[in-house]
Design a protein around this motif. Structure first.
Motif, PDB file in Angstrom:
ATOM      1  N   ARG A 107     -78.529  70.992 -29.274  1.00  0.00           N
ATOM      2  CA  ARG A 107     -77.577  71.302 -30.343  1.00  0.00           C
ATOM      3  C   ARG A 107     -77.611  72.783 -30.706  1.00  0.00           C
ATOM      4  NH1 ARG A 107     -79.451  66.125 -32.296  1.00  0.00           N
ATOM      5  NH2 ARG A 107     -77.748  64.605 -32.310  1.00  0.00           N
ATOM      6  N   ASN A 110     -75.896  74.667 -27.893  1.00  0.00           N
ATOM      7  CA  ASN A 110     -74.492  74.325 -27.608  1.00  0.00           C
ATOM      8  C   ASN A 110     -73.767  73.854 -28.865  1.00  0.00           C
ATOM      9  OD1 ASN A 110     -74.550  74.272 -24.386  1.00  0.00           O
ATOM     10  ND2 ASN A 110     -76.378  73.215 -25.127  1.00  0.00           N
ATOM     11  N   PRO A 111     -73.705  74.675 -29.898  1.00  0.00           N
ATOM     12  CA  PRO A 111     -73.074  74.234 -31.143  1.00  0.00           C
ATOM     13  C   PRO A 111     -71.598  73.891 -30.981  1.00  0.00           C
ATOM     14  CG  PRO A 111     -73.456  76.603 -31.164  1.00  0.00           C
ATOM     15  CD  PRO A 111     -74.203  76.052 -29.993  1.00  0.00           C
ATOM     16  N   GLU A 112     -70.932  74.582 -30.044  1.00  0.00           N
ATOM     17  CA  GLU A 112     -69.503  74.311 -29.851  1.00  0.00           C
ATOM     18  C   GLU A 112     -69.271  72.916 -29.294  1.00  0.00           C
ATOM     19  OE1 GLU A 112     -71.193  75.717 -26.057  1.00  0.00           O
ATOM     20  OE2 GLU A 112     -71.341  76.347 -28.143  1.00  0.00           O
ATOM     21  N   LEU A 113     -70.162  72.436 -28.441  1.00  0.00           N
ATOM     22  CA  LEU A 113     -70.025  71.085 -27.897  1.00  0.00           C
ATOM     23  C   LEU A 113     -70.304  70.040 -28.976  1.00  0.00           C
ATOM     24  CD1 LEU A 113     -71.731  71.402 -24.383  1.00  0.00           C
ATOM     25  CD2 LEU A 113     -69.293  71.310 -24.910  1.00  0.00           C
ATOM     26  N   ASP A 115     -69.866  70.371 -32.176  1.00  0.00           N
ATOM     27  CA  ASP A 115     -68.739  70.350 -33.105  1.00  0.00           C
ATOM     28  C   ASP A 115     -67.509  69.692 -32.485  1.00  0.00           C
ATOM     29  OD1 ASP A 115     -70.278  71.619 -34.975  1.00  0.00           O
ATOM     30  OD2 ASP A 115     -69.537  73.623 -34.488  1.00  0.00           O
ATOM     31  N   ALA A 116     -67.262  70.007 -31.206  1.00  0.00           N
ATOM     32  CA  ALA A 116     -66.043  69.523 -30.552  1.00  0.00           C
ATOM     33  C   ALA A 116     -66.080  68.020 -30.304  1.00  0.00           C
ATOM     34  CB  ALA A 116     -65.831  70.262 -29.230  1.00  0.00           C
ATOM     35  N   TYR A 117     -67.254  67.483 -29.993  1.00  0.00           N
ATOM     36  CA  TYR A 117     -67.336  66.077 -29.604  1.00  0.00           C
ATOM     37  C   TYR A 117     -68.066  65.203 -30.623  1.00  0.00           C
ATOM     38  CZ  TYR A 117     -65.722  67.699 -25.075  1.00  0.00           C
ATOM     39  OH  TYR A 117     -64.976  68.259 -24.062  1.00  0.00           O
TER      40      TYR A 117
END
Length: 251
Positions: A107, A110-113, A115-117
């Motif tokens: 996490r 890869n904060p963008e992943l 948040d996105a999923y």
């Protein structure tokens, strides 16, 4: 030591994923002097996996099961192994801590992943193993492996992702061993031309012999046994009667 390898996954049966795990594991086990007696691919079917683990745990010294670990709907391998050995599936505290730690690191990286999923991990599902199992650390991924002793046999369970499977296997690699030794020679002779010669070798020495044709270079002959001196004598006998080339010429 007799070892059976069970690879799990619908994607293997459909051909969507190449079964490199079976080849790699067989080489690792054989290199340590043990004998691989079975290799099988089965679907992500809890009952099928359990049937083979149950049968093989009664027949062989070790069963290596790879694939189908995790917390998704088709990850049923741990449940199946527990079924096969008559164990409950339990959450291992150390495995749970490792899963939480690995997930947190993911996490953070890869904060963008996240948040996105909206990733929501069922930690208990990832950290569950058959009761009494020894947890095997997975330094390359999230799902831990395990080893379960069962009436003289040991069932080893690893993830199916190749890098993770290798990382988990390396933690128990020293537990695989035996007296089997082998030597390989290479020859330009066609396989059909050496059939009688190999039959005579088999009758003369207490060894097993296999010939392996190659489309890319000279064919190979592998001599295997449990007595190094006997294997060496058999190879010398064969080299006196068969044209050979050096291994580097066969690459």
């Amino acid at each position: 030591m007799e070892v059976a390898i069970l690879t799990v996954g619908d994607e293997l049966l459909s051909g969507d994923t190449e079964n490199t795990n079976a080849t790699w594991l067989a080489r690792q086990v054989t290199a340590r002097g043990a004998t691989v007696t079975r290799i099988l691919v089965v679907p992500d079917d809890r009952g099928v996996i359990a049937d083979y683990v149950r049968q093989w745990a009664d027949r062989f010294d070790a069963v290596v099961v790879t694939g189908g670990l995790g917390g998704t709907h088709d990850d049923v391998t741990m449940d199946a192994v527990a079924d096969a050995l008559g164990r409950d599936l339990v959450v291992d505290p150390d495995a749970k801590d490792a899963v939480i730690c690995t997930a947190a690191e993911f996490r953070d990286a890869n904060p963008e992943l996240v948040d996105a999923y909206d990733l929501d991990l069922d930690v208990d599902a990832w950290a569950s193993v058959p009761e009494g199992a020894r947890v095997l650390e997975n330094e390359a991924g999230l799902a831990p492996g395990c080893a379960v002793d069962a009436d003289g046999a040991t069932v080893y369970v690893t993830p199916g992702i190749p890098a993770e499977m290798k990382a988990v296997f390396e933690t128990v690699a020293d537990e695989f061993g035996g007296d089997v030794v082998s030597e390989r020679i290479y020859t330009p002779a066609p396989e059909g031309a050496i059939t009688d010669l190999l039959a005579e070798l088999h009758d003369t020495f207490d060894v097993a012999v296999g010939s392996y044709p190659s489309e890319e270079g000279p064919n190979s002959v592998k001599v295997t046994g449990t007595d190094l001196d006997e294997v060496s004598k058999a190879v010398s006998w064969l080299e006196e009667r068969l044209e050979t080339v050096e291994p580097e010429d066969a690459a």
